[in-house]
Each structure stands twice: as structure tokens, then as C-alpha cells.
Design a protein around this motif. Structure first.
Motif, PDB file in Angstrom:
ATOM      1  N   GLY A  29       0.816  -1.211   0.000  1.00  0.00           N
ATOM      2  CA  GLY A  29       0.000   0.000   0.000  1.00  0.00           C
ATOM      3  C   GLY A  29       0.850   1.260   0.000  1.00  0.00           C
ATOM      4  N   VAL A  30       1.935   1.263   0.783  1.00  0.00           N
ATOM      5  CA  VAL A  30       2.838   2.417   0.801  1.00  0.00           C
ATOM      6  C   VAL A  30       3.474   2.612  -0.572  1.00  0.00           C
ATOM      7  N   GLU A  31       3.876   1.521  -1.206  1.00  0.00           N
ATOM      8  CA  GLU A  31       4.486   1.637  -2.533  1.00  0.00           C
ATOM      9  C   GLU A  31       3.513   2.234  -3.537  1.00  0.00           C
ATOM     10  N   ARG A  32       2.246   1.856  -3.463  1.00  0.00           N
ATOM     11  CA  ARG A  32       1.256   2.455  -4.376  1.00  0.00           C
ATOM     12  C   ARG A  32       1.169   3.961  -4.150  1.00  0.00           C
ATOM     13  N   TRP A  33       1.204   4.388  -2.887  1.00  0.00           N
ATOM     14  CA  TRP A  33       1.168   5.818  -2.590  1.00  0.00           C
ATOM     15  C   TRP A  33       2.415   6.515  -3.137  1.00  0.00           C
ATOM     16  N   LEU A  34       3.563   5.889  -2.997  1.00  0.00           N
ATOM     17  CA  LEU A  34       4.800   6.501  -3.491  1.00  0.00           C
ATOM     18  C   LEU A  34       4.822   6.556  -5.013  1.00  0.00           C
ATOM     19  N   HIS A  35       4.336   5.534  -5.657  1.00  0.00           N
ATOM     20  CA  HIS A  35       4.253   5.562  -7.116  1.00  0.00           C
ATOM     21  C   HIS A  35       3.336   6.686  -7.589  1.00  0.00           C
ATOM     22  N   ARG A  36       2.215   6.861  -6.898  1.00  0.00           N
ATOM     23  CA  ARG A  36       1.298   7.931  -7.271  1.00  0.00           C
ATOM     24  C   ARG A  36       1.916   9.292  -6.987  1.00  0.00           C
ATOM     25  N   ALA A  37       2.648   9.393  -5.885  1.00  0.00           N
ATOM     26  CA  ALA A  37       3.316  10.665  -5.567  1.00  0.00           C
ATOM     27  C   ALA A  37       4.327  11.015  -6.643  1.00  0.00           C
ATOM     28  N   ALA A  38       4.996  10.001  -7.201  1.00  0.00           N
ATOM     29  CA  ALA A  38       5.960  10.253  -8.269  1.00  0.00           C
ATOM     30  C   ALA A  38       5.261  10.668  -9.560  1.00  0.00           C
ATOM     31  N   ASP A  39       4.090  10.107  -9.824  1.00  0.00           N
ATOM     32  CA  ASP A  39       3.341  10.447 -11.041  1.00  0.00           C
ATOM     33  C   ASP A  39       2.624  11.784 -10.925  1.00  0.00           C
ATOM     34  N   GLU A  40       2.200  12.138  -9.713  1.00  0.00           N
ATOM     35  CA  GLU A  40       1.430  13.358  -9.467  1.00  0.00           C
ATOM     36  C   GLU A  40       2.410  14.510  -9.264  1.00  0.00           C
ATOM     37  N   THR A  41       2.568  15.355 -10.301  1.00  0.00           N
ATOM     38  CA  THR A  41       3.591  16.406 -10.246  1.00  0.00           C
ATOM     39  C   THR A  41       3.162  17.603  -9.406  1.00  0.00           C
ATOM     40  N   GLY A  42       1.884  17.712  -9.100  1.00  0.00           N
ATOM     41  CA  GLY A  42       1.411  18.852  -8.314  1.00  0.00           C
ATOM     42  C   GLY A  42       1.539  18.608  -6.831  1.00  0.00           C
ATOM     43  N   HIS A  43       0.879  19.454  -6.065  1.00  0.00           N
ATOM     44  CA  HIS A  43       0.977  19.374  -4.616  1.00  0.00           C
ATOM     45  C   HIS A  43       0.260  18.161  -4.043  1.00  0.00           C
ATOM     46  N   ARG A  44      -0.623  17.521  -4.825  1.00  0.00           N
ATOM     47  CA  ARG A  44      -1.335  16.358  -4.296  1.00  0.00           C
ATOM     48  C   ARG A  44      -0.387  15.198  -4.032  1.00  0.00           C
ATOM     49  N   GLY A  45       0.599  15.021  -4.897  1.00  0.00           N
ATOM     50  CA  GLY A  45       1.582  13.977  -4.652  1.00  0.00           C
ATOM     51  C   GLY A  45       2.348  14.223  -3.370  1.00  0.00           C
ATOM     52  N   GLU A  46       2.688  15.469  -3.121  1.00  0.00           N
ATOM     53  CA  GLU A  46       3.398  15.799  -1.890  1.00  0.00           C
ATOM     54  C   GLU A  46       2.488  15.612  -0.674  1.00  0.00           C
ATOM     55  N   LEU A  47       1.203  15.848  -0.854  1.00  0.00           N
ATOM     56  CA  LEU A  47       0.261  15.624   0.236  1.00  0.00           C
ATOM     57  C   LEU A  47       0.262  14.159   0.677  1.00  0.00           C
ATOM     58  N   LEU A  48       0.367  13.246  -0.296  1.00  0.00           N
ATOM     59  CA  LEU A  48       0.422  11.828   0.050  1.00  0.00           C
ATOM     60  C   LEU A  48       1.608  11.536   0.961  1.00  0.00           C
ATOM     61  N   LEU A  49       2.746  12.144   0.640  1.00  0.00           N
ATOM     62  CA  LEU A  49       3.933  11.943   1.477  1.00  0.00           C
ATOM     63  C   LEU A  49       3.732  12.552   2.854  1.00  0.00           C
ATOM     64  N   ASP A  50       3.150  13.746   2.901  1.00  0.00           N
ATOM     65  CA  ASP A  50       2.909  14.400   4.197  1.00  0.00           C
ATOM     66  C   ASP A  50       2.034  13.533   5.096  1.00  0.00           C
ATOM     67  N   LEU A  51       1.026  12.902   4.508  1.00  0.00           N
ATOM     68  CA  LEU A  51       0.122  12.083   5.314  1.00  0.00           C
ATOM     69  C   LEU A  51       0.837  10.846   5.864  1.00  0.00           C
ATOM     70  N   LEU A  52       1.675  10.211   5.039  1.00  0.00           N
ATOM     71  CA  LEU A  52       2.434   9.061   5.518  1.00  0.00           C
ATOM     72  C   LEU A  52       3.384   9.453   6.649  1.00  0.00           C
ATOM     73  N   VAL A  53       4.096  10.563   6.466  1.00  0.00           N
ATOM     74  CA  VAL A  53       5.044  11.009   7.489  1.00  0.00           C
ATOM     75  C   VAL A  53       4.297  11.430   8.757  1.00  0.00           C
ATOM     76  N   GLY A  54       3.176  12.113   8.597  1.00  0.00           N
ATOM     77  CA  GLY A  54       2.391  12.527   9.759  1.00  0.00           C
ATOM     78  C   GLY A  54       1.862  11.340  10.544  1.00  0.00           C
ATOM     79  N   ALA A  55       1.460  10.286   9.826  1.00  0.00           N
ATOM     80  CA  ALA A  55       0.979   9.086  10.507  1.00  0.00           C
ATOM     81  C   ALA A  55       2.117   8.388  11.247  1.00  0.00           C
ATOM     82  N   ALA A  56       3.285   8.298  10.626  1.00  0.00           N
ATOM     83  CA  ALA A  56       4.435   7.658  11.266  1.00  0.00           C
ATOM     84  C   ALA A  56       4.891   8.436  12.493  1.00  0.00           C
ATOM     85  N   GLU A  57       4.801   9.757  12.427  1.00  0.00           N
ATOM     86  CA  GLU A  57       5.261  10.596  13.531  1.00  0.00           C
ATOM     87  C   GLU A  57       4.459  10.335  14.797  1.00  0.00           C
ATOM     88  N   ARG A  58       3.227   9.841  14.678  1.00  0.00           N
ATOM     89  CA  ARG A  58       2.377   9.583  15.841  1.00  0.00           C
ATOM     90  C   ARG A  58       2.674   8.244  16.500  1.00  0.00           C
TER      91      ARG A  58
END
Length: 662
Positions: free
Chosen positions: A572-601
Motif C-alpha cells: 500500500g505504501v508503494e502504491r502511494w509513493l508511485h502515485r506521488a511520483a506520477d502526481e507532479t502537483g501538490h497532491r503527490g506531496e500531500l500523500l507523502l505528508d500524510l504518511l510522514v504525519g501518521a508515522a510521527e504519531r
């Protein structure tokens, strides 16, 4: 929410589900070649549109709906209010948005004042034509808020209100009172659509005149026109329109005494069994009637007939004795129109001990390996039995019958029969609510034996999801969190939310508010598709940009990273990272922010961060797109991880750094 537990069914032919825990769903209904209920429902709406004779003020209703997105239909009972409402909404059917009927007072339905009830382009029906004062008053409190959401989402809402019920001043503008159309025009329209030539049905006929003299509800006129159609199909070539109408009128009469006399004149079990069988399988091939009659006698424990086989009465003679015959194609029917329904009602009402045996008998019949026993014939058999349960207010009995048909050794034909029985209950205007509630109890709490779980999945997907998608969502969620060694309910749930941003949002919120046990987290990993989350087609923004969705995603990812092994969540994480790489706008970066925010907790966030980074490196090797872009995504993830740890932005990595942990 129920506690996580671990009961399961191991195979489709073996054990039963004896607790409220996990369900194994067999594969026997997976490849059914029957037409989907969704297609049938759409065909019915198209048919309804062709049949409808517009009541007076229909044009004004269309205008109000077009201008404001909302119309409130008033009108006397029997004027076609509900049919008009459905046609009005059908005219706004589009590729985006969905039709669904609002049921604000049923289990876990959103209240009318909840904005999440409406998605862009939806077609919403709120049928309160039969509501009492309390229910209508409760609904009115949320109508203004609902109308506002409908306007903002460019959706369309049709409310059918109780006739001459009170309406708030700010909603009076949307009220349109329709009047009953001409009964004669309705009758002619139905005959024309049924294919009866103009020169026939425009003849003046005393039967039709007498029938239409009183102001009958639209459904009665439609029913009489259908009887005329059926009379025409069964009539000999020398009969005309007047004879068809006379046959239809006779079929409408109370025929209880006539059938009672017929039964009294047939004292023997074989002929009565033939009479019951033909009533339940009316129109089936003679081979099916013969076999099913023998099965009924066996089910009832009747002894075999005594004389030698060649001395028995042949089927043709026995059919004549019950006023029936086989046509040129071998299909058997009573000579009198609608005699089958009168026979069914007689035996059901006057031989109550027979009822329980009919379910057992039907189970045997649907499994008969006869090429003439087609799916249509099976469905008609189930529909006729279901009709007797529903006609006499025995919905619980029909529900139990469907459950009993889904035993561990059930064939596909029996499972389809169970689906058909539940479909009849759901579609019945008087019992639909009971069946929706019963299905909820089954999905959420009850012990599901044999293959009944897959029957419920099929009913949710093919029937409930068509007009009550929120209820289908909730029931599939409960089935999905309990299933093991299969993903049938989970896949059905994913497919359902994939077609609706509103349902996707609601499911994510539901998951985040649940106990987040491993089965629930498994559902989350299945439905958190990053492509769907970042898609903004037909919407101002993507789901991942909504604050409520972000909170739900963070909560669920936190539980996944903290509770599940890496091997489970890495795909599931890999699918998010693949989409983040394909999504050139801020939405791809949002996916990364959500993963990092979840891990930080997480309590062990250092280890989780390291696992995320290692997963990102692994994702580079499986990336379907540009490898350079995927590597840049990994470095961006590393920057965010470092920032979350208070280490500042990370410097550029070298080739020797690959595979190391932050």
C-alpha cells in the motif's frame, strides 16, 4: 463496533459460521450470467418514462427542478406522484452523480441536514408520500439545509410530500401540486407501449368504459392494461379486443369461490399437487411441471400411485382435469387468465400447513437438471412463493427461507434463489424497510451459516447499491471486516466507493472512527487507493485535499504502521509513493505528508520512519514510471522524515546512500 474475533468457515461445502466473527465466502455466485439488478433497474426506469402520461403541472415541476435543483411534489394518492418523481430524476441521469433514495430515519442513514449526503450531480428522491405527521415534521426541519447542499453540488432533489401536508414558507416556492392524468389516456398509452395496434385499442368497449368510469389509481389502470396484453397473447386468433378485455375483467374478479370448488372436486393428492405445481411454475415446460409435481408429492410424503405405469393417466388428461393445457412449445398454462394467482392464494390461505413444505419443495425444484428449467423459470418460482409470504405479511418467514436456502452444500441455483427471494422482499413497498433492517442485522451481528454471506454480498451489490448505496456501504463494511481467506466483500466495498467520492469519504470516516482492529485495517489498505484520492475529475478539489479526509487517512495509516507488520502494509505504501511520483502537483506531496504525519504519531517512530524510507527505496525498483522522478520522490520523503525528527532538511543523497536508513 463489535470486538475482533476469529470464527471462520473453511470451505464452501463444509463448515458453518457459528459466531459473529469471520466469514469465508465461496465462489459459486461469482460468475453468475444473470443480468445485473442495476441494469434491470435502469431498464425499468426507462420503461416507466415511456409509460408515464404526464400529470397536469408536470411541465411546471420540470421548470422548478431545472431552475432551482429542487421540486416538492404534492398531489392526491393514486395520481402518479412517485412515478413522476422518478421520471423527473431519470431525465437528469448523467455519467457523474448517482441516483439514490433518501431514508433519513433508517439505521445509520445520514440526517437530511448533513452536507455529506449529497455529491456533485446526484439525483435524490425523498418519498414521504405515506409519511405520518411526525415523520413529515422531522423531515421538514432538514429540508432547507438539504436543498442548500443540493444547490451547491449541482444535484437534483425531488421530494414527494404527504398530500396537503404543511410546508414551511421558505419551501413553498418549490411546491408543485400535480393532478391525476386522464385514466383513458393512461390506459391507451400502456396498450400502445405493450404493442397492441392502434386500430384495436381505440375501439369503444363497454368493459373498458365501465372500468375507467371510476377514478382508479394509476397502478390499477396499469395492471388492467397488462392483463389485456396477457389476454391477447393467450387468446386464439379469432378473438379480438372486446374478448381480450372481457378476459382481463374476469381475471380481476374475486375467484376464491371458483377455485375452492375446483379444489373440492379434486380430492386426490396427485391432482392437487399438479394444481399447486402449475400455479407456482405457470408457463414452464411440461417436463418441468411433471418432475416438480412428483417432487411435491415426495416432499409431502404422499405414497406413490398404485396402478402400473402404463395405466396411469397421462399428463395431457390430468391437465385437462385442472383446466390447463400445453401449448405448441410444450409450455403449460391454465386456460383462464390469472387463474394461477387465484390458485396460489387459495392453497396458501386455506392450507397453512402446506407453506413450510413449499420452501423445501422449491429447494429441490431449482436443482432439477432439466434444460427447460432456465434461470427465468427459477426466478419466477421464487417470486411467486415470495409473493405469498409478502401478501400475507410474513416477511420474516421469507427472510428465514432465503437463509435456509444458503446452506453449506447449496448449489449456485439455490444461492441465486436466495438472492431472488431477498430481492423480492427489498422491492416490496410494504416490507422493504423490514428487509433492509434484517440484512443489516445479518451483516453486522448474526451467525451466517453456509454460503449465506455471499448471498448478502450479492444482494448489497446488485440491489441495495442501486437505490440505497449508503446502506449497501454499511452492510458490505460489516461483511468485509468479518471475512477471512477471501476478499469478496472487501472487493465489492472497494468497487462501490470507487464510483462515488461521497461514499469513499464516508467509508474513510467510518474506518477512522472504528476500533481499527486488523480486519478493519485490511479494509483500509484495500480502499485507500491513491489514484482515487488524488483524482479531481468533476470536482473542485480531490478527496486528499479535504481536511476531514486527511484526518481519517492519518488516523488509519497511523494504526496500520503501528499495528501491522511491514510485509502487510508495504504494498500500500508503494502504491502511494508511485502515485506521488506520477502526481507532479501538490497532491503527490500531500500523500507523502500524510504518511510522514501518521508515522510521527507512532511510539517507535524512528523504526517506522526507517521502514518507510526502506519501502521508498524498494518502490523505486517497482515504479511503473520515470525512475528519476521516483528517486526524487524518495529524496523528498527523506526530507520530510528529517524535518519531522527535527534534523532539518536532508542533503542530496549519493548512490552509496541508497538502502540506508535515516
Amino acid at each position: 463496533m463489535n470486538q475482533y474475533s476469529s470464527t471462520r468457515v473453511e470451505n464452501p461445502q463444509g463448515f458453518t459460521h457459528t459466531g459473529s466473527g469471520h466469514i469465508y465466502i465461496g465462489a459459486q455466485l461469482q460468475d453468475s450470467d444473470k443480468p445485473s439488478f442495476r441494469r434491470i433497474a435502469e431498464d425499468q426506469l426507462n420503461w416507466l418514462r415511456r409509460m408515464l402520461v404526464a400529470p397536469s403541472n408536470m411541465g411546471r415541476a420540470r421548470s422548478v427542478l431545472a431552475d432551482t435543483g429542487t421540486v416538492i411534489l404534492d398531489g392526491p394518492p393514486g395520481s402518479g406522484r412517485t412515478a413522476a418523481a422518478r421520471v423527473l430524476l431519470y431525465e437528469y441521469h448523467q455519467d457523474h452523480g448517482a441516483f439514490h433514495e433518501l431514508l433519513p430515519d433508517e439505521e445509520d442513514e445520514l440526517p437530511l441536514r448533513e452536507p455529506a449526503l449529497v455529491e456533485h450531480g446526484d439525483q435524490l428522491l425523498l418519498d414521504l408520500s405515506a409519511a405520518d405527521d411526525a415523520r413529515w415534521s422531522a423531515a421538514r426541519t432538514g429540508l432547507s439545509t438539504l436543498r442548500k447542499a443540493v444547490h451547491e453540488q449541482h444535484a437534483h432533489l425531488v421530494v414527494v410530500m404527504p398530500h396537503h401536508g404543511p410546508l414551511d414558507a421558505d419551501l413553498e416556492h418549490y411546491r408543485v401540486e400535480i393532478q391525476r392524468p386522464s385514466g383513458k389516456r393512461v390506459f391507451w398509452r400502456h396498450l400502445r407501449v405493450h404493442g397492441i395496434p392502434y386500430e384495436h385499442h381505440m375501439q369503444r368497449d363497454v368493459t373498458v368504459t365501465e372500468f375507467l368510469d371510476s377514478e382508479r389509481p394509476m397502478r390499477e389502470i396499469a395492471g388492467f392494461a397488462d392483463l389485456v396484453r396477457r389476454a391477447r397473447e393467450a387468446a386464439p386468433p379469432d378473438e379480438g379486443f372486446a374478448q381480450w378485455c372481457a378476459r382481463a375483467r374476469k381475471a380481476r374478479n374475486d375467484r376464491r369461490k371458483e377455485v375452492a370448488t375446483q379444489v373440492a372436486d379434486l380430492p386426490g393428492a396427485p391432482q392437487r399437487a399438479l394444481l399447486v405445481t402449475l400455479a407456482m411454475l405457470h408457463g414452464a415446460h411440461a417436463d418441468v411441471i411433471h418432475c416438480a409435481t412428483r417432487l411435491l408429492l415426495r416432499t409431502l410424503g404422499s405414497p406413490p400411485e398404485g396402478p402400473p405405469l402404463l395405466e396411469h393417466k397421462d399428463l395431457a388428461q390430468r391437465l385437462t382435469e385442472i383446466s390447463a393445457d400445453a401449448g405448441p412449445g410444450g409450455h403449460v398454462r391454465f386456460t383462464e387468465l390469472d387463474h394461477d394467482s387465484a390458485v396460489r392464494a387459495h392453497f396458501w390461505d386455506h392450507m397453512p400447513d402446506l407453506r413450510a413444505h413449499l420452501g423445501t419443495w422449491a429447494t429441490s425444484v431449482v436443482d432439477v437438471p432439466d434444460p427447460h428449467l432456465t434461470p427465468v423459470v427459477r426466478d419466477e418460482l421464487v417470486t411467486r412463493i415470495a409473493g405469498q409470504y409478502l401478501r400475507t405479511g410474513r416477511g420474516d418467514g421469507l427472510a428465514s427461507l432465503a437463509e435456509g436456502w444458503s446452506t453449506a452444500t447449496a448449489s449456485r441455483a439455490r444461492l441465486e434463489a436466495a438472492v431472488q427471494a431477498l430481492t423480492c422482499g427489498l422491492n416490496d413497498p410494504d416490507h422493504g424497510r423490514l428487509f433492509r433492517e434484517r440484512i443489516y442485522q445479518w451483516c453486522a451481528y448474526r451467525r451466517l451459516r453456509g454460503e449465506f454471506a455471499q448471498v448478502l454480498v450479492q444482494v448489497c451489490v446488485d440491489v441495495l447499491a442501486v437505490s440505497h448505496p449508503d446502506q449497501a456501504l454499511l452492510r458490505l463494511y460489516h461483511l468485509a471486516r468479518r471475512e477471512r481467506h477471501t476478499t469478496r466483500a472487501g472487493q465489492a466495498l472497494r468497487d462501490l466507493v470507487a464510483g462515488s467520492r461521497r461514499l469513499h469519504r464516508r467509508l474513510l470516516d467510518r474506518l477512522a472512527r472504528s476500533d481499527l482492529a486488523p480486519p478493519v485495517l485490511g479494509i483500509f489498505l484495500r480502499v485507500c487507493d491513491p489514484v482515487l484520492l488524488t483524482d479531481s475529475t468533476d470536482a473542485a478539489r480531490a478527496l486528499v485535499e479535504e481536511s476531514g479526509v486527511q484526518l481519517a487517512l492519518t488516523a488509519c495509516w497511523h494504526a496500520v504502521l503501528a499495528e501491522l507488520p511491514r510485509a502487510t502494509w508495504q504494498p500500500g505504501v508503494e502504491r502511494w509513493l508511485h502515485r506521488a511520483a506520477d502526481e507532479t502537483g501538490h497532491r503527490g506531496e500531500l500523500l507523502l505528508d500524510l504518511l510522514v504525519g501518521a508515522a510521527e504519531r507512532c511510539e517507535e517512530k524512528g523504526a517506522v520512519f526507517a521502514a518507510l524510507y526502506a519501502s521508498a527505496r524498494a518502490a523505486e525498483r517497482t515504479a511503473p514510471g520515470d525512475a528519476t522522478r521516483s528517486a526524487e520522490t524518495t529524496e523528498l520523503l527523506l526530507d520530510k522524515i528529517c524535518a519531522a525528527q527535527g534534523l532539518g532538511p536532508a542533503g542530496p543523497s549519493t548512490a552509496s546512500d541508497r538502502g540506508t536508513r535515516p
